[in-house]
Scaffold this motif. Sequence first.
Motif, PDB file in Angstrom:
ATOM      1  N   UNK A 123      -4.338  10.846  13.843  1.00  0.00           N
ATOM      2  CA  UNK A 123      -4.489  11.931  12.875  1.00  0.00           C
ATOM      3  C   UNK A 123      -3.125  12.320  12.299  1.00  0.00           C
ATOM      4  N   UNK A 124      -2.120  12.434  13.164  1.00  0.00           N
ATOM      5  CA  UNK A 124      -0.768  12.779  12.699  1.00  0.00           C
ATOM      6  C   UNK A 124      -0.219  11.730  11.736  1.00  0.00           C
ATOM      7  N   UNK A 125      -0.389  10.477  12.077  1.00  0.00           N
ATOM      8  CA  UNK A 125       0.152   9.394  11.254  1.00  0.00           C
ATOM      9  C   UNK A 125      -0.502   9.363   9.871  1.00  0.00           C
ATOM     10  N   UNK A 126      -1.833   9.428   9.842  1.00  0.00           N
ATOM     11  CA  UNK A 126      -2.558   9.241   8.582  1.00  0.00           C
ATOM     12  C   UNK A 126      -2.774  10.535   7.807  1.00  0.00           C
ATOM     13  N   UNK A 127      -2.164  11.632   8.237  1.00  0.00           N
ATOM     14  CA  UNK A 127      -2.271  12.897   7.510  1.00  0.00           C
ATOM     15  C   UNK A 127      -1.096  13.116   6.566  1.00  0.00           C
ATOM     16  N   UNK A 128      -0.267  12.116   6.398  1.00  0.00           N
ATOM     17  CA  UNK A 128       0.908  12.217   5.520  1.00  0.00           C
ATOM     18  C   UNK A 128       0.971  11.006   4.602  1.00  0.00           C
ATOM     19  N   UNK A 129       1.499  11.219   3.399  1.00  0.00           N
ATOM     20  CA  UNK A 129       1.727  10.118   2.467  1.00  0.00           C
ATOM     21  C   UNK A 129       2.930   9.310   2.937  1.00  0.00           C
ATOM     22  N   UNK A 130       2.900   8.003   2.711  1.00  0.00           N
ATOM     23  CA  UNK A 130       4.058   7.163   3.016  1.00  0.00           C
ATOM     24  C   UNK A 130       3.974   5.863   2.223  1.00  0.00           C
ATOM     25  N   UNK A 131       5.125   5.242   2.050  1.00  0.00           N
ATOM     26  CA  UNK A 131       5.215   3.936   1.399  1.00  0.00           C
ATOM     27  C   UNK A 131       5.331   2.866   2.468  1.00  0.00           C
ATOM     28  N   UNK A 132       4.848   1.681   2.165  1.00  0.00           N
ATOM     29  CA  UNK A 132       5.061   0.529   3.038  1.00  0.00           C
ATOM     30  C   UNK A 132       5.124  -0.721   2.172  1.00  0.00           C
ATOM     31  N   UNK A 133       5.740  -1.751   2.708  1.00  0.00           N
ATOM     32  CA  UNK A 133       5.942  -2.981   1.948  1.00  0.00           C
ATOM     33  C   UNK A 133       4.869  -3.981   2.348  1.00  0.00           C
ATOM     34  N   UNK A 134       4.174  -4.494   1.348  1.00  0.00           N
ATOM     35  CA  UNK A 134       3.118  -5.467   1.576  1.00  0.00           C
ATOM     36  C   UNK A 134       3.603  -6.882   1.361  1.00  0.00           C
ATOM     37  N   UNK A 135       2.662  -7.801   1.241  1.00  0.00           N
ATOM     38  CA  UNK A 135       2.944  -9.212   1.068  1.00  0.00           C
ATOM     39  C   UNK A 135       3.802  -9.424  -0.174  1.00  0.00           C
ATOM     40  N   UNK A 136       4.808 -10.264  -0.065  1.00  0.00           N
ATOM     41  CA  UNK A 136       5.671 -10.581  -1.201  1.00  0.00           C
ATOM     42  C   UNK A 136       6.610  -9.452  -1.580  1.00  0.00           C
ATOM     43  N   UNK A 137       6.784  -8.472  -0.712  1.00  0.00           N
ATOM     44  CA  UNK A 137       7.703  -7.375  -0.997  1.00  0.00           C
ATOM     45  C   UNK A 137       7.147  -6.303  -1.921  1.00  0.00           C
ATOM     46  N   UNK A 138       5.852  -6.335  -2.179  1.00  0.00           N
ATOM     47  CA  UNK A 138       5.219  -5.339  -3.046  1.00  0.00           C
ATOM     48  C   UNK A 138       5.167  -3.994  -2.317  1.00  0.00           C
ATOM     49  N   UNK A 139       5.645  -2.939  -2.978  1.00  0.00           N
ATOM     50  CA  UNK A 139       5.601  -1.608  -2.381  1.00  0.00           C
ATOM     51  C   UNK A 139       4.230  -0.993  -2.639  1.00  0.00           C
ATOM     52  N   UNK A 140       3.584  -0.596  -1.554  1.00  0.00           N
ATOM     53  CA  UNK A 140       2.291   0.076  -1.617  1.00  0.00           C
ATOM     54  C   UNK A 140       2.468   1.500  -1.123  1.00  0.00           C
TER      55      UNK A 140
END
Length: 182
Positions: free
Chosen positions: A32-49
Motif C-alpha cells: 500500500x505504501x509503495x503504490x500510493x505514490x507516483x513514481x517514474x521507472x525505466x522500461x525496456x529500451x530505456x523508455x521512461x514510464x
Amino acid sequence: MKFNLYRLSLTEPSTKALFDEPFEGDRKGFLRDIFSHDFDFVGWGGVVLKYIHLATENDAIFGSVCRWRSEIGQANPADPFAESEQGAWHHSSFLINLANDEQVIAVGDVAKVGKPHTQVEYLVRHLNTKYSGHPFKIDYFNVSREESFKKAIEAYPGKVTLIKFDVVAQIQLMVKLRQKRH
C-alpha cells in the motif's frame, strides 16, 4: 479493455544485515505504501514510464502506467510543410487488489504503453532496487489464462463448488482519474 493478471508474492530477503531493525508493518501495508505514490521507472529500451496513483479504496489501489510518445507532425497552420515535434500520453490501467487472499495486479493491455508483462517486469525490478533495504522482495507470477483454468479443473479430483472472479470496470477508473487530476 483487456487486462493481464499477475499475482504478487512478497518474500523476505535471503540475506539480512546484522543490525537490521525488525519491520513493524505487514505485507499489505508495504505494498500500500509503495503504490500510493507516483513514481517514474525505466522500461525496456530505456523508455521512461510513469506510475500514477489515482485512488485507494479499502484493499484496492487504482493507478495508471503512462508513456509519452513523441511524433513528428505538421502542426503549423501558416506553413503546410513545417514539421514540429508533437506527442501524446498513453495510459494503461493498473489495478491492485491487496486483500489477504488476493494480492493481484491487473494491467491493461495497451500497445502504445508496452506489453503488460514488460511493464510489470520493469516496475518490479525498479521497486526491488529502490526498496532493497526494506523487509520484502517483490516477485510476480502470471495468472493463468482460460485454458489453464480448464486444465486445473479437469485435473482436480474433487467437485469444484466455487470459482470467483472480481472485475473492476474501466469506466470507474476513468472517473477516478478525472476526479483526482482536476
